[in-house]
Design an enzyme around this catalytic site. Structure first.
Site, PDB file in Angstrom:
ATOM      1  N   LYS A 155       5.502 -17.910  -5.546  1.00 35.02           N
ATOM      2  CA  LYS A 155       5.262 -19.350  -5.568  1.00 35.02           C
ATOM      3  C   LYS A 155       6.515 -20.081  -5.083  1.00 35.02           C
ATOM      4  O   LYS A 155       7.631 -19.744  -5.469  1.00 35.02           O
ATOM      5  CB  LYS A 155       4.901 -19.807  -6.977  1.00 35.02           C
ATOM      6  CG  LYS A 155       3.521 -19.349  -7.430  1.00 35.02           C
ATOM      7  CD  LYS A 155       3.174 -19.956  -8.778  1.00 35.02           C
ATOM      8  CE  LYS A 155       1.772 -19.552  -9.213  1.00 35.02           C
ATOM      9  NZ  LYS A 155       1.382 -20.142 -10.515  1.00 35.02           N
ATOM     10  N   ASP A 200       0.855  -1.196   0.000  1.00 34.41           N
ATOM     11  CA  ASP A 200       0.000   0.000   0.000  1.00 34.41           C
ATOM     12  C   ASP A 200       0.890   1.245   0.000  1.00 34.41           C
ATOM     13  O   ASP A 200       1.876   1.321   0.749  1.00 34.41           O
ATOM     14  CB  ASP A 200      -0.922  -0.001   1.222  1.00 34.41           C
ATOM     15  CG  ASP A 200      -1.913   1.148   1.187  1.00 34.41           C
ATOM     16  OD1 ASP A 200      -3.012   0.948   0.638  1.00 34.41           O
ATOM     17  OD2 ASP A 200      -1.589   2.238   1.704  1.00 34.41           O
ATOM     18  N   ASN A 249      -2.326  12.697  -3.374  1.00 36.63           N
ATOM     19  CA  ASN A 249      -3.236  12.882  -4.490  1.00 36.63           C
ATOM     20  C   ASN A 249      -3.972  14.213  -4.386  1.00 36.63           C
ATOM     21  O   ASN A 249      -4.100  14.956  -5.365  1.00 36.63           O
ATOM     22  CB  ASN A 249      -4.240  11.724  -4.519  1.00 36.63           C
ATOM     23  CG  ASN A 249      -4.709  11.379  -5.921  1.00 36.63           C
ATOM     24  OD1 ASN A 249      -4.001  11.605  -6.885  1.00 36.63           O
ATOM     25  ND2 ASN A 249      -5.902  10.838  -6.026  1.00 36.63           N
ATOM     26  N   GLU A 302      -4.725   2.184  -4.325  1.00 39.60           N
ATOM     27  CA  GLU A 302      -3.268   2.278  -4.209  1.00 39.60           C
ATOM     28  C   GLU A 302      -2.658   0.997  -3.660  1.00 39.60           C
ATOM     29  O   GLU A 302      -1.520   0.984  -3.194  1.00 39.60           O
ATOM     30  CB  GLU A 302      -2.880   3.466  -3.316  1.00 39.60           C
ATOM     31  CG  GLU A 302      -3.279   3.343  -1.864  1.00 39.60           C
ATOM     32  CD  GLU A 302      -4.665   3.908  -1.569  1.00 39.60           C
ATOM     33  OE1 GLU A 302      -4.898   4.323  -0.421  1.00 39.60           O
ATOM     34  OE2 GLU A 302      -5.514   3.940  -2.487  1.00 39.60           O
ATOM     35  N   HIS A 331      -4.743  14.521  -9.393  1.00 39.91           N
ATOM     36  CA  HIS A 331      -4.925  13.119  -9.785  1.00 39.91           C
ATOM     37  C   HIS A 331      -3.922  12.671 -10.847  1.00 39.91           C
ATOM     38  O   HIS A 331      -3.551  11.491 -10.886  1.00 39.91           O
ATOM     39  CB  HIS A 331      -6.356  12.902 -10.291  1.00 39.91           C
ATOM     40  CG  HIS A 331      -7.384  13.044  -9.214  1.00 39.91           C
ATOM     41  ND1 HIS A 331      -7.557  12.102  -8.229  1.00 39.91           N
ATOM     42  CD2 HIS A 331      -8.286  14.024  -8.951  1.00 39.91           C
ATOM     43  CE1 HIS A 331      -8.527  12.480  -7.403  1.00 39.91           C
ATOM     44  NE2 HIS A 331      -8.987  13.651  -7.825  1.00 39.91           N
ATOM     45  N   ASP A 380      -1.721   9.455 -10.487  1.00 40.16           N
ATOM     46  CA  ASP A 380      -1.621   8.375 -11.470  1.00 40.16           C
ATOM     47  C   ASP A 380      -0.160   8.052 -11.781  1.00 40.16           C
ATOM     48  O   ASP A 380       0.203   6.887 -11.977  1.00 40.16           O
ATOM     49  CB  ASP A 380      -2.349   8.771 -12.756  1.00 40.16           C
ATOM     50  CG  ASP A 380      -3.858   8.790 -12.593  1.00 40.16           C
ATOM     51  OD1 ASP A 380      -4.348   8.256 -11.574  1.00 40.16           O
ATOM     52  OD2 ASP A 380      -4.549   9.346 -13.472  1.00 40.16           O
ATOM     53  N   ARG A 427      13.484 -10.512   2.205  1.00 42.68           N
ATOM     54  CA  ARG A 427      14.604  -9.769   1.616  1.00 42.68           C
ATOM     55  C   ARG A 427      14.184  -9.087   0.308  1.00 42.68           C
ATOM     56  O   ARG A 427      14.528  -7.910   0.064  1.00 42.68           O
ATOM     57  CB  ARG A 427      15.775 -10.721   1.363  1.00 42.68           C
ATOM     58  CG  ARG A 427      17.009 -10.027   0.809  1.00 42.68           C
ATOM     59  CD  ARG A 427      18.141 -11.027   0.618  1.00 42.68           C
ATOM     60  NE  ARG A 427      19.300 -10.398   0.006  1.00 42.68           N
ATOM     61  CZ  ARG A 427      20.416 -11.031  -0.331  1.00 42.68           C
ATOM     62  NH1 ARG A 427      20.525 -12.340  -0.095  1.00 42.68           N
ATOM     63  NH2 ARG A 427      21.413 -10.376  -0.898  1.00 42.68           N
TER      64      ARG A 427
END
Length: 387
Positions: free
Chosen positions: A300, A251, A259, A293, A264, A268, A309
């Site tokens: 996997k 986040d 913003n 955001e 905006h 972006d 790390r």
């Protein structure tokens, strides 16, 4: 593909009456479908290209079926060869909106005015003896093409522009306009081949439809702002993660404040920056825009300890990047266009599937770890606390 079409026409046996009628009717069926799908997928430039190509195909089938030795036919053929690629090129200048918008309707109106003017001009010039002009200024090599060399050079120039835009922007309409210009140019260049217009326009119609279907898939699975896979792609991938995996939630810190302060457009830019940094990572890592955001990272075959790390490297790389912003807050105006730099930071939470069978539970645990990172002061990585 274009060379295959020409080779096939050169070596193929004559079409049967039934097959000939079918091939001639295909563009009339497929191009309106392309217009409809272009409007459905908000690809008005592709729809406009399909309308132009349908109109040009109708002109070819209606007015250009008589020998080119007839002055009217030869003039109409030449005018179409000049007007079609130039109008297809002009579509790049139009905004990508719905088909029935003012700019698009004005463009179609301009095409109609061109058509009326061309009919008047061709009828007027057909009564004059233009042999000297054809021989001295509009030179052609009939064994290769009936078109003047200068128009073939125009085709090459316009196709080069389309190809450059495909490589530079790689937008769906860039592909559509390149395809339309390529196959219509081949049709008019090699007009002496039997059934060239029907076969070439049928192929380009199928390619336009393929391009639109591919575009619809992209709209569904690729985030249009950042260019990385979106939430739907994540929902598909999360069902096939294997025995061991970890999921991280990222986040952007204080994104709403940033913003609101800089606007905006700058917001972006921040989202694109984070997405580009994430997308450059190892092929063993998959990244998605979760929404707003927030971004999701899937590892996997790695536990959360294995991923720490890597996540720390991402956090430091983003924090160290000098983002250029306007040197005055949004709403304040300045006569100067100087820019300043700002740094953004991210908070990250990560969880693996240890003692958890449901991937959505792992995702939720990563989200809880993310909020713990934000509560602890932001700009840090937190992992799930195993029981």
């Amino acid at each position: 593909m274009a060379l295959v079409v020409l080779a096939g026409l050169h070596h193929a046996a004559p079409f049967s009456t039934t097959n000939e009628a079918l091939i001639k009717s295909l563009p009339y069926i497929l191009l309106p479908v392309a217009v409809f799908l272009g409007e459905l997928f908000n690809q008005s430039r592709t729809s406009l290209a399909a309308i132009l190509l349908l109109f040009s195909y109708h002109i070819i089938q209606t007015w250009l079926q008589s020998p080119l030795s007839i002055p009217f036919t030869k003039l109409a053929y030449t005018v179409l060869a000049v007007a079609l690629p130039l109008n297809l090129l002009m579509i790049h200048r139009l905004p990508e909106r719905r088909l029935m918008t003012r700019s698009n309707l004005l463009f179609l109106g301009a095409v109609l005015v061109q058509f009326i003017g061309a009919v008047f001009l061709v009828n007027l010039l057909a009564s004059f003896d233009l042999i000297l002009i054809w021989q001295q200024y509009l030179i052609s090599f009939p064994l290769i093409s009936r078109l003047p060399v200068v128009i073939i050079l125009l085709f090459i120039a316009v196709l080069t522009i389309h190809a450059m835009l495909v490589f530079k922007r790689n937008q769906p309409h860039d592909h559509a306009l390149f395809i339309g210009t390529l196959f219509s140019s081949l049709t008019l260049t090699f007009f002496h081949y039997s059934m060239i217009s029907s076969v070439a326009y049928s192929v380009l119609s199928l390619l336009l439809l393929t391009n639109l279907i591919s575009c619809s898939h992209e709209l569904a699975y690729i985030d249009q702002l950042t260019g990385i896979p979106g939430r739907r792609s994540l929902d598909t991938e999360i069902k096939h993660l294997g025995r061991t995996y970890s999921i991280a939630m990222l986040d952007i810190d204080h994104f709403k404040v940033f913003n609101d302060t800089y606007g905006h457009n700058t917001g972006d830019d921040v989202l694109r920056l984070v997405a580009s940094i994430l997308a450059k990572q190892s092929n063993n890592v998959k990244v998605y825009r979760y929404g707003g955001e927030e971004f999701t990272i899937i590892f996997k075959g790695r536990t959360q300890n294995d991923s720490l790390r890597f996540l720390e490297q991402i956090r430091k790389q983003i924090a160290a990047y000098p983002l250029k912003v306007q040197d005055h807050p949004k709403g304040e105006h300045s006569m100067e266009s100087d820019t300043a730099t700002a740094n953004i930071t991210v908070s990250i939470g990560v969880s693996d599937n240890h003692k958890m069978d449901n991937p959505y539970s792992v995702l939720k645990a990563a989200d809880k770890a993310l909020y713990r990172a934000k509560s602890n002061g932001r700009n840090q990585v937190c992992q799930r606390l195993h029981a």
